[in-house]
Design a protein around this motif. Structure first.
Motif, PDB file in Angstrom:
ATOM      1  N   GLN A  48       0.828  -1.209   0.000  1.00  0.00           N
ATOM      2  CA  GLN A  48       0.000   0.000   0.000  1.00  0.00           C
ATOM      3  C   GLN A  48       0.863   1.259   0.000  1.00  0.00           C
ATOM      4  O   GLN A  48       0.613   2.195  -0.757  1.00  0.00           O
ATOM      5  N   MET A  52       1.472   4.163  -3.114  1.00  0.00           N
ATOM      6  CA  MET A  52       1.307   5.624  -3.062  1.00  0.00           C
ATOM      7  C   MET A  52       2.520   6.320  -3.672  1.00  0.00           C
ATOM      8  O   MET A  52       2.374   7.310  -4.386  1.00  0.00           O
ATOM      9  N   ASP A  56      -0.298   5.242  -7.208  1.00  0.00           N
ATOM     10  CA  ASP A  56      -1.545   4.481  -7.059  1.00  0.00           C
ATOM     11  C   ASP A  56      -2.157   4.862  -5.712  1.00  0.00           C
ATOM     12  O   ASP A  56      -1.762   4.355  -4.670  1.00  0.00           O
ATOM     13  N   TRP A  57      -3.125   5.756  -5.749  1.00  0.00           N
ATOM     14  CA  TRP A  57      -3.745   6.265  -4.532  1.00  0.00           C
ATOM     15  C   TRP A  57      -5.096   5.622  -4.260  1.00  0.00           C
ATOM     16  O   TRP A  57      -5.908   6.150  -3.518  1.00  0.00           O
ATOM     17  N   ASN A  58      -5.319   4.456  -4.806  1.00  0.00           N
ATOM     18  CA  ASN A  58      -6.524   3.680  -4.541  1.00  0.00           C
ATOM     19  C   ASN A  58      -6.273   2.901  -3.249  1.00  0.00           C
ATOM     20  O   ASN A  58      -5.791   1.777  -3.272  1.00  0.00           O
ATOM     21  N   GLN A  59      -6.589   3.524  -2.117  1.00  0.00           N
ATOM     22  CA  GLN A  59      -6.254   2.977  -0.805  1.00  0.00           C
ATOM     23  C   GLN A  59      -7.497   2.650   0.011  1.00  0.00           C
ATOM     24  O   GLN A  59      -8.532   3.291  -0.137  1.00  0.00           O
ATOM     25  N   PHE A 126      -5.242  11.812   4.023  1.00  0.00           N
ATOM     26  CA  PHE A 126      -5.035  11.217   2.699  1.00  0.00           C
ATOM     27  C   PHE A 126      -5.110  12.294   1.618  1.00  0.00           C
ATOM     28  O   PHE A 126      -4.302  12.315   0.693  1.00  0.00           O
ATOM     29  N   HIS A 130      -2.041  13.110  -0.803  1.00  0.00           N
ATOM     30  CA  HIS A 130      -2.282  12.960  -2.238  1.00  0.00           C
ATOM     31  C   HIS A 130      -1.953  14.259  -2.964  1.00  0.00           C
ATOM     32  O   HIS A 130      -1.357  14.248  -4.052  1.00  0.00           O
ATOM     33  N   TYR A 133       1.708  14.580  -3.419  1.00  0.00           N
ATOM     34  CA  TYR A 133       2.168  13.731  -4.516  1.00  0.00           C
ATOM     35  C   TYR A 133       1.855  14.378  -5.865  1.00  0.00           C
ATOM     36  O   TYR A 133       2.716  14.462  -6.735  1.00  0.00           O
ATOM     37  N   TYR A 140       8.036  13.648  -4.029  1.00  0.00           N
ATOM     38  CA  TYR A 140       7.179  13.217  -2.915  1.00  0.00           C
ATOM     39  C   TYR A 140       8.063  12.664  -1.801  1.00  0.00           C
ATOM     40  O   TYR A 140       8.859  11.774  -2.016  1.00  0.00           O
TER      41      TYR A 140
END
Length: 143
Positions: A48, A52, A56-59, A126, A130, A133, A140
């Motif tokens: 995870q 990030m 890939d910020w699908n958390q 988050f 995000h 980023y 980042y």
């Protein structure tokens, strides 16, 4: 573990007040310490966190709450779940190695109003992370 963290944070802040900016090695060590504390506390996986860093910020909630822990440790999120960007600017100006100061300051200024969901501390953190980023993926720096 709590005693170790308290000692590390006290050392970190005392160093900040007496010596100035941290070196790259000190910054990496501080980030590693934060990750080692926040990751197990929030059950975020290496996958995870690495995702990030790859964009890939699908958390799930664990990943989001991990970011809350990180921002809380840095005292960058208030009790009202707002980004304390002024504290961020102060910390960067005093602590950050010269190599990241400019991009970190730009990111902080760009993300001042990034919190859209202050009713949920994990989502708010988050949203801040995000934003950092998205502002500059190559720079980042959150663990």
């Amino acid at each position: 573990m709590r005693l170790l963290l308290s000692f590390a944070l006290c050392t970190f802040f005392l160093y900040r007040e007496t010596e100035g900016a941290m070196s790259e090695a000190q910054m990496k060590a501080a980030l590693k310490l934060l990750r080692n504390v926040c990751q197990p506390k929030n059950k975020a996986t290496n996958e995870q966190i690495d995702a990030m860093h790859r964009g890939d910020w699908n958390q799930d909630r664990n990943g989001m709450c991990y970011m809350h822990c990180i921002l809380s440790m840095y005292k960058l999120i208030t009790k009202e779940n707002k980004f304390d960007w002024q504290a961020g600017l102060t910390a960067i100006e005093v602590q950050a190695p010269d190599s990241i100061k400019e991009t970190a300051i730009h990111g902080i200024n760009s993300c001042k109003d990034s919190v859209k969901t202050p009713s949920d501390k994990c989502i708010a953190a988050f949203e801040i992370a995000h934003c950092f980023y998205l502002d500059n993926p190559d720079a980042y720096f959150l663990p």
